[in-house]
Write a protein that holds these residues in place. Structure first.
Motif, short mmCIF file in Angstrom:
data_model
loop_
_atom_site.label_atom_id
_atom_site.label_comp_id
_atom_site.label_asym_id
_atom_site.label_seq_id
_atom_site.Cartn_x
_atom_site.Cartn_y
_atom_site.Cartn_z
N LYS A 162 -52.49 41.90 23.89
CA LYS A 162 -52.24 42.76 24.14
C LYS A 162 -51.55 44.03 25.50
O LYS A 162 -50.87 43.65 25.87
CB LYS A 162 -53.43 43.60 23.07
CG LYS A 162 -53.02 43.51 21.99
CD LYS A 162 -54.26 44.36 20.74
CE LYS A 162 -55.47 44.60 20.84
NZ LYS A 162 -56.67 44.14 21.07
N THR A 176 -50.73 45.69 18.05
CA THR A 176 -52.41 45.62 17.29
C THR A 176 -52.57 44.55 17.64
O THR A 176 -52.35 43.29 17.41
CB THR A 176 -52.43 46.40 15.86
OG1 THR A 176 -51.19 45.77 15.66
CG2 THR A 176 -51.61 47.93 16.30
N GLY A 210 -56.52 52.63 26.25
CA GLY A 210 -56.54 53.30 24.87
C GLY A 210 -58.48 53.66 24.55
O GLY A 210 -58.38 54.19 23.25
N ALA A 233 -40.37 52.29 21.56
CA ALA A 233 -42.21 52.46 21.75
C ALA A 233 -42.25 50.55 20.64
O ALA A 233 -41.48 50.38 20.16
CB ALA A 233 -42.36 53.28 20.67
N PHE A 234 -43.52 50.04 21.11
CA PHE A 234 -43.69 49.09 20.73
C PHE A 234 -44.90 49.57 19.94
O PHE A 234 -45.61 50.32 21.42
CB PHE A 234 -44.32 48.33 21.67
CG PHE A 234 -42.42 47.22 22.21
CD1 PHE A 234 -42.11 46.76 21.21
CD2 PHE A 234 -41.82 47.87 23.54
CE1 PHE A 234 -40.85 45.94 21.58
CE2 PHE A 234 -40.71 47.15 23.63
CZ PHE A 234 -40.33 46.07 22.68
N LEU A 235 -45.87 48.94 19.53
CA LEU A 235 -47.30 49.38 18.76
C LEU A 235 -47.46 47.87 18.79
O LEU A 235 -47.53 47.02 18.07
CB LEU A 235 -46.98 49.73 17.71
CG LEU A 235 -47.86 49.62 17.15
CD1 LEU A 235 -49.23 51.13 17.56
CD2 LEU A 235 -48.59 50.38 15.08
#
Length: 100
Positions: A51, A44, A96, A40-42
């Protein structure tokens, strides 16, 4: 003539063409090059920092069939072409802000 956001029209197609995020693009390119991609990558940051651009590049790079030695996607193979037009069944983009 339909309206198109400038960010989508001029979205970078390679890690090298992303401006101002060299620390991020270099880290992701190294992970892809070494086949050490985390689960996973976050991503922000404030609006407009790249992004979505980075996420799309990463997805295209991981799925590219003609990537070669480097991490840059070829943008010519069927997988890259499908991703560029948004018709890939392997990649689902979820906004998102709209899907919270």
């Amino acid at each position: 003539m339909s309206y198109e956001v400038v960010a989508r029209r001029w979205r970078p197609l390679t890690f090298a063409s992303v401006v101002g995020q060299s620390h991020v693009t270099q880290t992701l390119a190294n992970a892809v090059r070494r086949d050490r991609i985390p689960h996973a990558f976050l991503l922000t940051g404030t609006r407009g920092v790249g992004k979505t651009t980075i996420a799309r590049l990463l997805a295209r790079s991981i799925n590219c069939t003609n990537r070669g030695e480097g991490a840059e996607p070829c943008n010519q193979c069927p997988s890259c072409k499908q991703n560029l037009v948004g018709s890939s069944l392997d990649i689902i983009e979820i906004d998102g802000a709209s899907n919270n």
